[in-house]
Design a protein around this motif. Sequence first.
Motif, PDB file in Angstrom:
ATOM      1  N   HIS A 111      45.404  91.941 -43.446  1.00 30.80           N
ATOM      2  CA  HIS A 111      46.756  91.396 -43.304  1.00 30.80           C
ATOM      3  C   HIS A 111      47.054  90.295 -44.324  1.00 30.80           C
ATOM      4  O   HIS A 111      48.056  89.587 -44.189  1.00 30.80           O
ATOM      5  CB  HIS A 111      46.965  90.885 -41.874  1.00 30.80           C
ATOM      6  N   ARG A 113      48.068  88.654 -48.045  1.00 28.54           N
ATOM      7  CA  ARG A 113      49.088  88.890 -49.074  1.00 28.54           C
ATOM      8  C   ARG A 113      50.392  89.452 -48.516  1.00 28.54           C
ATOM      9  O   ARG A 113      51.099  90.196 -49.182  1.00 28.54           O
ATOM     10  CB  ARG A 113      48.549  89.792 -50.187  1.00 28.54           C
ATOM     11  N   ARG A 114      50.670  89.086 -47.266  1.00 31.73           N
ATOM     12  CA  ARG A 114      51.918  89.516 -46.639  1.00 31.73           C
ATOM     13  C   ARG A 114      52.676  88.332 -46.059  1.00 31.73           C
ATOM     14  O   ARG A 114      53.624  88.498 -45.314  1.00 31.73           O
ATOM     15  CB  ARG A 114      51.615  90.553 -45.552  1.00 31.73           C
TER      16      ARG A 114
END
Length: 142
Positions: A111, A113-114
């Motif tokens: 999860h 880099r979001r």
Amino acid sequence: MPGRTIHTERLDLVPWDSSHATALAQLAQRSGGGLPQLLRNPLWNPEHPEVVALELARHWEEHGFGWRAITERAAGEIVGFVGVSYLGSNSDSLGLSPSEFEFGCWVHPAHLRRGVAIEASLAVIDEAFDELSADVWPEYNR
């Protein structure tokens, strides 16, 4: 003393509960050598999540705030952990007061880099300043 869940645009930041210990242990195992500093401390051994669960629950009971599970609503699962807590005994080698705040955020590699870490971090930092009276560099505000 149970805390309130913090809701952001995409996330629910749920106060620590003993049921989160398994997700924390799984995150530690999946992250391999990239463990946050807190999990390198023998007290936070990911092989013994019950010890971690008891310590995090104790902090919530004593202070009314602490670590939270990051639940991404769209995924419907815990994707990490974030929190503000007192340094406590972790301050010994740092020369800081046990009553100083520390902040941490740990997101599952799948999860990253979001924006999950940023969104969760900003929410608990806001809580620290708005509700916990945290102060940045208090020695400069005298």
